[in-house]
Design a protein around this motif. Structure first.
Motif, PDB file in Angstrom:
ATOM      1  N   ASN A 178       0.801  -1.223   0.000  1.00  0.00           N
ATOM      2  CA  ASN A 178       0.000   0.000   0.000  1.00  0.00           C
ATOM      3  C   ASN A 178       0.838   1.279   0.000  1.00  0.00           C
ATOM      4  N   GLY A 179       2.025   1.210  -0.580  1.00  0.00           N
ATOM      5  CA  GLY A 179       2.841   2.422  -0.600  1.00  0.00           C
ATOM      6  C   GLY A 179       4.194   2.204  -1.249  1.00  0.00           C
ATOM      7  N   ASN A 180       4.890   3.308  -1.438  1.00  0.00           N
ATOM      8  CA  ASN A 180       6.241   3.260  -1.997  1.00  0.00           C
ATOM      9  C   ASN A 180       7.256   2.937  -0.914  1.00  0.00           C
ATOM     10  N   LEU A 181       8.393   2.393  -1.327  1.00  0.00           N
ATOM     11  CA  LEU A 181       9.411   1.913  -0.400  1.00  0.00           C
ATOM     12  C   LEU A 181      10.684   2.735  -0.535  1.00  0.00           C
ATOM     13  N   PHE A 182      11.285   3.083   0.613  1.00  0.00           N
ATOM     14  CA  PHE A 182      12.538   3.832   0.651  1.00  0.00           C
ATOM     15  C   PHE A 182      13.527   3.112   1.570  1.00  0.00           C
ATOM     16  N   LEU A 183      14.800   3.099   1.155  1.00  0.00           N
ATOM     17  CA  LEU A 183      15.888   2.523   1.948  1.00  0.00           C
ATOM     18  C   LEU A 183      16.869   3.616   2.316  1.00  0.00           C
ATOM     19  N   VAL A 184      17.320   3.606   3.561  1.00  0.00           N
ATOM     20  CA  VAL A 184      18.371   4.520   4.007  1.00  0.00           C
ATOM     21  C   VAL A 184      19.667   3.741   4.059  1.00  0.00           C
ATOM     22  N   VAL A 185      20.625   4.147   3.229  1.00  0.00           N
ATOM     23  CA  VAL A 185      21.934   3.494   3.179  1.00  0.00           C
ATOM     24  C   VAL A 185      22.989   4.578   3.381  1.00  0.00           C
ATOM     25  N   GLY A 186      23.459   4.708   4.620  1.00  0.00           N
ATOM     26  CA  GLY A 186      24.375   5.815   4.920  1.00  0.00           C
ATOM     27  C   GLY A 186      23.659   7.145   4.727  1.00  0.00           C
ATOM     28  N   ASN A 187      24.221   8.003   3.883  1.00  0.00           N
ATOM     29  CA  ASN A 187      23.600   9.294   3.585  1.00  0.00           C
ATOM     30  C   ASN A 187      22.820   9.283   2.272  1.00  0.00           C
ATOM     31  N   THR A 188      22.625   8.088   1.730  1.00  0.00           N
ATOM     32  CA  THR A 188      21.869   7.950   0.479  1.00  0.00           C
ATOM     33  C   THR A 188      20.504   7.335   0.766  1.00  0.00           C
ATOM     34  N   ILE A 189      19.477   7.944   0.195  1.00  0.00           N
ATOM     35  CA  ILE A 189      18.126   7.389   0.291  1.00  0.00           C
ATOM     36  C   ILE A 189      17.791   6.778  -1.065  1.00  0.00           C
ATOM     37  N   LYS A 190      17.505   5.473  -1.069  1.00  0.00           N
ATOM     38  CA  LYS A 190      17.210   4.770  -2.312  1.00  0.00           C
ATOM     39  C   LYS A 190      15.721   4.421  -2.390  1.00  0.00           C
ATOM     40  N   THR A 222      16.460   3.929  -8.394  1.00  0.00           N
ATOM     41  CA  THR A 222      17.297   2.888  -8.980  1.00  0.00           C
ATOM     42  C   THR A 222      16.651   1.513  -8.885  1.00  0.00           C
ATOM     43  N   GLN A 223      17.371   0.501  -9.365  1.00  0.00           N
ATOM     44  CA  GLN A 223      16.972  -0.891  -9.162  1.00  0.00           C
ATOM     45  C   GLN A 223      17.425  -1.329  -7.777  1.00  0.00           C
ATOM     46  N   ILE A 224      16.566  -2.080  -7.085  1.00  0.00           N
ATOM     47  CA  ILE A 224      16.889  -2.542  -5.733  1.00  0.00           C
ATOM     48  C   ILE A 224      16.564  -4.036  -5.647  1.00  0.00           C
ATOM     49  N   SER A 225      17.497  -4.817  -5.140  1.00  0.00           N
ATOM     50  CA  SER A 225      17.259  -6.245  -4.944  1.00  0.00           C
ATOM     51  C   SER A 225      16.728  -6.476  -3.527  1.00  0.00           C
ATOM     52  N   PRO A 226      15.988  -7.565  -3.299  1.00  0.00           N
ATOM     53  CA  PRO A 226      15.503  -7.866  -1.944  1.00  0.00           C
ATOM     54  C   PRO A 226      16.637  -7.981  -0.919  1.00  0.00           C
ATOM     55  N   LYS A 231      20.276  -5.223   4.073  1.00  0.00           N
ATOM     56  CA  LYS A 231      21.529  -4.533   4.353  1.00  0.00           C
ATOM     57  C   LYS A 231      21.337  -3.059   4.693  1.00  0.00           C
ATOM     58  N   ALA A 232      20.136  -2.515   4.465  1.00  0.00           N
ATOM     59  CA  ALA A 232      19.895  -1.087   4.682  1.00  0.00           C
ATOM     60  C   ALA A 232      19.953  -0.722   6.161  1.00  0.00           C
ATOM     61  N   ASP A 233      20.232   0.556   6.414  1.00  0.00           N
ATOM     62  CA  ASP A 233      20.232   1.058   7.799  1.00  0.00           C
ATOM     63  C   ASP A 233      18.807   1.259   8.299  1.00  0.00           C
ATOM     64  N   GLU A 234      17.959   1.767   7.408  1.00  0.00           N
ATOM     65  CA  GLU A 234      16.545   1.971   7.727  1.00  0.00           C
ATOM     66  C   GLU A 234      15.710   1.706   6.477  1.00  0.00           C
ATOM     67  N   VAL A 235      14.443   1.387   6.709  1.00  0.00           N
ATOM     68  CA  VAL A 235      13.486   1.199   5.615  1.00  0.00           C
ATOM     69  C   VAL A 235      12.178   1.854   6.045  1.00  0.00           C
ATOM     70  N   PHE A 236      11.514   2.535   5.121  1.00  0.00           N
ATOM     71  CA  PHE A 236      10.184   3.069   5.442  1.00  0.00           C
ATOM     72  C   PHE A 236       9.295   3.078   4.212  1.00  0.00           C
ATOM     73  N   ILE A 237       7.997   3.108   4.481  1.00  0.00           N
ATOM     74  CA  ILE A 237       6.962   3.100   3.443  1.00  0.00           C
ATOM     75  C   ILE A 237       6.270   4.462   3.434  1.00  0.00           C
ATOM     76  N   THR A 238       5.881   4.934   2.243  1.00  0.00           N
ATOM     77  CA  THR A 238       5.140   6.192   2.148  1.00  0.00           C
ATOM     78  C   THR A 238       3.812   5.970   1.427  1.00  0.00           C
ATOM     79  N   ASN A 239       2.774   6.631   1.926  1.00  0.00           N
ATOM     80  CA  ASN A 239       1.510   6.705   1.193  1.00  0.00           C
ATOM     81  C   ASN A 239       0.733   7.934   1.653  1.00  0.00           C
TER      82      ASN A 239
END
Length: 271
Positions: A178-190, A222-226, A231-239
């Motif tokens: 039910n939403g888009n997915l974001f990964l926090v990897v260091g100072n990069t948000i994917k 970008t492309q993201i594999s499961p 390995k991400a520092d944080e993960v969150f969903i947006t809607n």
């Protein structure tokens, strides 16, 4: 009360046996959040709806302006005595035809329900692998054909998790149920690129704009594999309803929620 083509109706609209949403999923919808009688990101929702209608070759009525849509939403809210609400605007092609429609003119329905704070402190994510989202452009709009999301939701309930990651045919991460997915990897948000098949979320768009101007973080579509999710520092969903929902656990990985909560506050200020 619901709003059917501008008329307030006390009971649910009875759909005929020729209804094209029922038969073919020939419709689209927008889910909007209303707080204190104000529709969040109204223009973004309206223009996404118009773009989706054009993409599906629906005939857009001259009367269906931004102001008209706002009036219909507010009229429906007032009839239900709501100032904070979840609103769904559905647009679908009128009855008739088999795969080939008899008409490209449309009906619309506005539904409102009480807004409930759905954000949770503990939020568990899993991976849904039974079926895949097609990475084509059609997957990026909110059509009424959401069978994969339904099956993934059943899977989540059966496995006592809050949400699932959906994959495309290349087994890349697309989004959550039910939403888009974001990964926090260091100072990069994917976040998965639109070309992966994810919905062009309104909050996704706003957050990408916000991160693009942030002094401490950069955004990468970008492309993201499961495997990258673990390995991400944080993960969150947006809607549109929750805003940002931080993930606390995925498989055996426990995540921090510092960045997600920080962005959530910033998003609330933006609204």
């Amino acid at each position: 009360m619901i709003n059917f083509n501008g008329n307030l109706v006390k009971s649910s609209v009875v759909l005929s046996s020729n209804n094209r949403v029922f038969k073919y999923g020939d419709g689209i919808f927008e889910t909007m959040k209303v707080e204190n009688s104000k529709i969040n990101f109204l223009e973004d929702h309206y223009f996404r709806l118009m773009a989706s209608m054009r993409m599906l070759r629906m005939e857009i009525p001259m009367t269906l302006t931004l102001e008209f849509m706002e009036r219909q939403v507010m009229k429906t809210l007032e009839s239900n005595n709501l100032t904070n609400a979840r609103v769904r605007v559905s647009v679908y092609r009128k009855d008739g035809g088999f795969y080939t429609p008899k008409s490209h003119t449309v009906n619309f329905i506005v539904e409102t329900s009480e807004l409930v704070n759905a954000q949770k402190e503990e939020y568990v994510l899993d991976l849904f692998k039974d079926y895949f989202v097609n990475s084509g452009l059609l997957s990026t709009i909110k059509t009424t054909n959401k069978l994969i999301n339904v099956l993934a939701s059943i899977y989540a309930t059966e496995n006592s998790v809050d949400n699932c990651i959906l994959l495309n045919e290349r087994k890349h991460v697309v989004e959550a149920i039910n939403g888009n997915l974001f990964l926090v990897v260091g100072n990069t948000i994917k976040t998965p690129a639109i070309s992966e098949g994810c919905v062009k979320g309104i909050v996704r768009k706003k957050l990408i704009e916000f991160i693009g101007k942030h002094p401490d973080y950069s955004i990468e579509e970008t492309q993201i594999s499961p495997f990258e999710v673990q390995k991400a520092d944080e993960v969150f969903i947006t809607n549109a309803i929750v805003g940002i929902q931080p993930i606390t656990k995925y498989k055996k990985k426990t995540f921090k929620t510092i960045v997600g909560n920080s962005f959530s506050k910033a998003l609330n200020e933006l609204v």
